[in-house]
Scaffold this active site. Structure first.
Site, PDB file in Angstrom:
ATOM      1  N   ASP A  49       0.852  -1.182   0.000  1.00  0.00           N
ATOM      2  CA  ASP A  49       0.000   0.000   0.000  1.00  0.00           C
ATOM      3  C   ASP A  49       0.892   1.237   0.000  1.00  0.00           C
ATOM      4  O   ASP A  49       1.795   1.356   0.836  1.00  0.00           O
ATOM      5  CB  ASP A  49      -0.901   0.003   1.236  1.00  0.00           C
ATOM      6  CG  ASP A  49      -1.942   1.087   1.168  1.00  0.00           C
ATOM      7  OD1 ASP A  49      -2.962   0.881   0.498  1.00  0.00           O
ATOM      8  OD2 ASP A  49      -1.724   2.146   1.791  1.00  0.00           O
ATOM      9  N   ASN A  78      -2.961  12.719  -4.608  1.00  0.00           N
ATOM     10  CA  ASN A  78      -4.076  13.100  -5.477  1.00  0.00           C
ATOM     11  C   ASN A  78      -4.649  14.462  -5.083  1.00  0.00           C
ATOM     12  O   ASN A  78      -4.961  15.281  -5.946  1.00  0.00           O
ATOM     13  CB  ASN A  78      -5.181  12.049  -5.434  1.00  0.00           C
ATOM     14  CG  ASN A  78      -4.911  10.891  -6.354  1.00  0.00           C
ATOM     15  OD1 ASN A  78      -4.195  11.003  -7.332  1.00  0.00           O
ATOM     16  ND2 ASN A  78      -5.497   9.748  -6.029  1.00  0.00           N
ATOM     17  N   HIS A  98      -5.234  14.000 -10.005  1.00  0.00           N
ATOM     18  CA  HIS A  98      -5.266  12.578 -10.338  1.00  0.00           C
ATOM     19  C   HIS A  98      -4.304  12.197 -11.462  1.00  0.00           C
ATOM     20  O   HIS A  98      -3.840  11.055 -11.512  1.00  0.00           O
ATOM     21  CB  HIS A  98      -6.699  12.145 -10.670  1.00  0.00           C
ATOM     22  CG  HIS A  98      -7.585  12.166  -9.463  1.00  0.00           C
ATOM     23  ND1 HIS A  98      -7.633  11.134  -8.571  1.00  0.00           N
ATOM     24  CD2 HIS A  98      -8.430  13.119  -8.998  1.00  0.00           C
ATOM     25  CE1 HIS A  98      -8.478  11.427  -7.600  1.00  0.00           C
ATOM     26  NE2 HIS A  98      -8.974  12.640  -7.834  1.00  0.00           N
ATOM     27  N   ASP A 119      -1.850   9.168 -11.084  1.00  0.00           N
ATOM     28  CA  ASP A 119      -1.703   8.082 -12.057  1.00  0.00           C
ATOM     29  C   ASP A 119      -0.235   7.856 -12.399  1.00  0.00           C
ATOM     30  O   ASP A 119       0.217   6.715 -12.534  1.00  0.00           O
ATOM     31  CB  ASP A 119      -2.499   8.369 -13.328  1.00  0.00           C
ATOM     32  CG  ASP A 119      -3.995   8.230 -13.134  1.00  0.00           C
ATOM     33  OD1 ASP A 119      -4.419   7.633 -12.117  1.00  0.00           O
ATOM     34  OD2 ASP A 119      -4.737   8.716 -14.003  1.00  0.00           O
ATOM     35  N   GLU A 147      -4.524   2.386  -4.374  1.00  0.00           N
ATOM     36  CA  GLU A 147      -3.072   2.417  -4.318  1.00  0.00           C
ATOM     37  C   GLU A 147      -2.504   1.146  -3.704  1.00  0.00           C
ATOM     38  O   GLU A 147      -1.405   1.139  -3.168  1.00  0.00           O
ATOM     39  CB  GLU A 147      -2.587   3.642  -3.542  1.00  0.00           C
ATOM     40  CG  GLU A 147      -2.863   3.606  -2.062  1.00  0.00           C
ATOM     41  CD  GLU A 147      -4.287   3.979  -1.641  1.00  0.00           C
ATOM     42  OE1 GLU A 147      -4.508   4.096  -0.434  1.00  0.00           O
ATOM     43  OE2 GLU A 147      -5.167   4.161  -2.498  1.00  0.00           O
TER      44      GLU A 147
END
Length: 124
Positions: free
Chosen positions: A3, A11, A16, A20, A46
């Site tokens: 994680d 973000n 975003h 990404d 994530e």
């Protein structure tokens, strides 16, 4: 299970599109740190999973630490860290859902111990 720590903040701060980019960078880091034949998947958000197959707990920990170090090398847009949970079993064959459940518990433990670490639990 892997994680990315505090990913929501990436973000929120950068958008975003940058998030990404971080996910793609993390995927590449994971792929470069595991062995040929290990299976990598994105669980959601994530969080990633790596299936190591028949691997000792010690080897699993060494691989997890390589993954954590590789992700720690990501610094665009800022330094990224990861928490990792490992589930192991001495029984062969182990049940995948049991291993996943223990890895999830170990990941939760890693996050509550301060993040940016690897924890593992054995299937009873």
């Amino acid at each position: 299970l892997i994680d990315l720590d505090h990913f929501k903040a990436i973000n929120d701060r950068y958008g975003h599109g940058v998030g990404d980019h971080v996910l793609r960078s993390a995927t590449a880091a994971i792929a470069g740190a595991v062995r040929e034949g290990d299976i990598i998947g994105r669980v959601g958000g994530e969080e990633f999973a790596v299936c190591l197959g028949a691997t000792s707990a010690g080897e699993a920990h060494r691989i997890a630490e390589r993954v954590r170090a590789a992700i720690g090398g990501i610094d665009d847009p800022e330094p990224i860290t990861a928490s990792i949970g490992i589930g192991t079993s001495d029984e062969a064959p182990a049940v995948a859902t049991d291993l996943f459940g223990r890895a999830d518990e170990a990941l939760y433990l890693a996050k509550h111990q301060g993040r940016n670490r690897t924890c593992w639990l054995r299937v009873a």
